[in-house]
Design a protein around this motif. Structure first.
Motif, short mmCIF file in Angstrom:
data_model
loop_
_atom_site.label_atom_id
_atom_site.label_comp_id
_atom_site.label_asym_id
_atom_site.label_seq_id
_atom_site.Cartn_x
_atom_site.Cartn_y
_atom_site.Cartn_z
N GLY A 192 65.37 -11.87 20.69
CA GLY A 192 64.68 -10.70 21.27
C GLY A 192 64.44 -9.60 20.26
N PHE A 193 64.62 -9.90 18.98
CA PHE A 193 64.47 -8.90 17.91
C PHE A 193 63.09 -8.23 17.96
CE2 PHE A 193 63.19 -8.14 13.41
CZ PHE A 193 64.08 -7.12 13.13
N ALA A 194 62.05 -9.02 18.08
CA ALA A 194 60.68 -8.47 18.07
C ALA A 194 60.45 -7.52 19.24
CB ALA A 194 59.66 -9.61 18.08
N ASP A 195 61.13 -7.76 20.36
CA ASP A 195 60.94 -6.91 21.55
C ASP A 195 61.67 -5.57 21.40
OD1 ASP A 195 59.46 -8.94 22.78
OD2 ASP A 195 61.31 -9.94 23.42
N ARG A 196 62.53 -5.44 20.41
CA ARG A 196 63.25 -4.17 20.18
C ARG A 196 62.56 -3.36 19.07
NH1 ARG A 196 67.33 -7.80 21.31
NH2 ARG A 196 67.83 -8.41 19.18
N ALA A 197 61.29 -3.66 18.82
CA ALA A 197 60.55 -3.00 17.73
C ALA A 197 60.52 -1.49 17.93
CB ALA A 197 59.13 -3.56 17.67
N VAL A 198 60.58 -0.78 16.82
CA VAL A 198 60.56 0.68 16.86
C VAL A 198 59.16 1.19 17.14
CG1 VAL A 198 60.22 1.01 14.36
CG2 VAL A 198 61.48 2.69 15.68
N THR A 199 58.14 0.36 16.88
CA THR A 199 56.76 0.74 17.22
C THR A 199 55.94 -0.52 17.46
OG1 THR A 199 54.87 2.10 16.53
CG2 THR A 199 55.86 0.71 14.84
N GLY A 200 54.93 -0.41 18.34
CA GLY A 200 53.98 -1.48 18.56
C GLY A 200 54.54 -2.66 19.33
N ARG A 201 53.66 -3.62 19.55
CA ARG A 201 54.04 -4.84 20.26
C ARG A 201 53.86 -6.02 19.33
NH1 ARG A 201 54.68 -4.41 25.49
NH2 ARG A 201 54.15 -6.57 25.87
#
Ligand SMILES: NC(=O)c1ccc[n+]([C@@H]2O[C@H](COP(=O)([O-])OP(=O)(O)OC[C@H]3O[C@@H](n4cnc5c(N)ncnc54)[C@H](OP(=O)(O)O)[C@@H]3O)[C@@H](O)[C@H]2O)c1
Length: 230
Positions: A192-201
């Protein structure tokens, strides 16, 4: 804590610091190393999660830090060496994702991605180089983006590539000192790393690989094997 470990070394007697232990990859690595008899020290940002993890690994030493405090990052490995009576390996699994076309990324976000993904791991590693003994291992997680950049990840990829380049120089510098420097270019995992992004999708990504399998294969087993000189 049991993670069904299979291949690799035994880990008994190895003293390891895991930085980013409150994250998915770091938590898996810490659990696997402790299961194999390693003495583990934990460092992470999230204090309650850190305390919970420490409790589950027999009350091992734990310390919180923030990536923006680079001096505190550098102090982690010397602290772990004092806490464990020496240090044989350091695993660094700190990072944050950020997405979007390069022209849309705000300056503060670009700075954040560089601080968390490059400057902080480098600061931790700098301290590790001062604290690690002979026949030791420094393993730092970068990512597969270093070898295959993906659209919408320019700042994240730049930070990981900077870290990879830095590690390449350090590996050369440490030849002859007995410190084995690993650049662990993990593929996309199911954490789920990508879903915890600090900005954007995140862009459309294939399903992530099983994190436990990849962390065991690409990180824990090679760290223990190098530590044992195999
Ligand atoms: N998962 C993937 O698909 C993948 C693929 C390639 C590479 N990687 C790399 O693998 C590493 C771990 O990823 P993961 O999947 O385990 O992600 P994660 O669960 O989100 O873990 C990230 C870790 O970085 C820490 N962190 C983030 N910002 C911080 C800050 N400002 N100060 C201190 N610590 C901070 C987090 O602390 P908190 O727990 O306090 O938030 C956490 O321990 C990262 O370097 C990532 O780039 C991951």
């Amino acid at each position: 804590m049991t993670h069904g470990t299979t291949a690799g070394g035994t880990g008994g007697g190895t003293r390891v610091l895991v930085v980013g232990a409150t994250g998915a990859v770091g938590g898996l690595a810490a659990g696997m190393l402790a299961d194999r008899g390693a003495s583990v020290a934990l460092a992470g940002r999230d204090r309650p999660r850190l305390e919970e993890l420490s409790g589950r690994t027999g009350g091992c030493p734990a310390r919180s830090f923030d990536a923006y405090d680079l001096d505190a990052c550098t102090e982690l490995a010397p602290w772990a060496a004092r806490s464990l009576g020496g240090l044989d390996a350091v695993v660094v699994a700190v990072g944050v994702a950020g997405f979007g076309p390069a022209e849309d990324v705000p300056g503060a976000v670009a700075e954040h991605l560089m601080a968390v993904n490059a400057l902080a791991p480098m600061a931790v590693a700098r301290g590790a180089l001062r604290a690690l003994g002979a026949e030791s291992v420094l393993a730092v997680v970068t990512g597969a983006v270093v070898d295959g950049p993906v659209r919408g990840t320019a700042d994240y990829t730049a930070a990981k590539s900077a870290l990879a380049a830095w590690l390449g120089v350090v590996r050369r510098e440490q030849r002859g000192r007995g410190i084995s420097v690993m650049d662990v270019r993990l593929p996309h995992l199911d954490t789920g790393f990508a879903d915890r992004a600090v900005t954007g999708r995140p862009p459309a990504l294939p399903p992530g690989l099983d994190a436990a399998t990849e962390v065991e294969r690409r990180l824990v087993a090679p760290v223990l094997a190098r530590r044992e000189g195999r």
